[in-house]
Design an enzyme around this catalytic site. Sequence first.
Site, PDB file in Angstrom:
ATOM      1  N   GLY A 124       4.819   1.242  -0.048  1.00  0.00           N
ATOM      2  CA  GLY A 124       5.636   0.794  -1.158  1.00  0.00           C
ATOM      3  C   GLY A 124       5.502  -0.680  -1.449  1.00  0.00           C
ATOM      4  O   GLY A 124       4.399  -1.239  -1.439  1.00  0.00           O
ATOM      5  N   ASP A 148      -3.863  -2.439  -9.539  1.00  0.00           N
ATOM      6  CA  ASP A 148      -3.923  -2.658 -10.989  1.00  0.00           C
ATOM      7  C   ASP A 148      -3.028  -1.663 -11.719  1.00  0.00           C
ATOM      8  O   ASP A 148      -2.369  -2.014 -12.704  1.00  0.00           O
ATOM      9  CB  ASP A 148      -5.355  -2.532 -11.496  1.00  0.00           C
ATOM     10  N   GLY A 163       0.822  -1.212   0.000  1.00  0.00           N
ATOM     11  CA  GLY A 163       0.000   0.000   0.000  1.00  0.00           C
ATOM     12  C   GLY A 163       0.851   1.255   0.000  1.00  0.00           C
ATOM     13  O   GLY A 163       1.815   1.370  -0.754  1.00  0.00           O
ATOM     14  N   GLU A 164       0.502   2.184   0.876  1.00  0.00           N
ATOM     15  CA  GLU A 164       1.207   3.465   0.929  1.00  0.00           C
ATOM     16  C   GLU A 164       2.669   3.329   1.351  1.00  0.00           C
ATOM     17  O   GLU A 164       3.447   4.265   1.220  1.00  0.00           O
ATOM     18  CB  GLU A 164       0.490   4.420   1.885  1.00  0.00           C
TER      19      GLU A 164
END
Length: 130
Positions: free
Chosen positions: A37, A65, A34-35
């Site tokens: 990396g 995606d 996620g945020e």
Amino acid sequence: NDEEAKLLTKEFNLIKCAKKMMQWGAKYVIIKKGEHGSLMFYDDVIFPTAGFSLEDVVDPTGAGDSFAGAMIGYLASKKSTSISDIKKAVVYGNVLGSFAVERYGLDGLLKIKNGDIAKRVKIYEKMIRF
């Protein structure tokens, strides 16, 4: 992503998750966080990448995606699967994922140009350099 990797492998540690997936036959394993990396695994190499820092995340739908599409697109443009090109592809995945989350739906991706991507990659490079 990290949660799916843990569920799939029944492991808690992401390194153990990747090693198990590689035992199943995967040559490369990339686990998105996620945020935060992603982590890319290849043989005994672990390549961690930071997420692109954003002040506002509007809609995380489609970030994975976008990450995958950017990676595949980068590798296709280079016609290469060298480890250095795969590392760069992961970086492009992180950067395109950051565009995807800035607006709702596809709005974060439909209006960007190659120059916008190149500019963000340069910012990313400055962000991780020390």
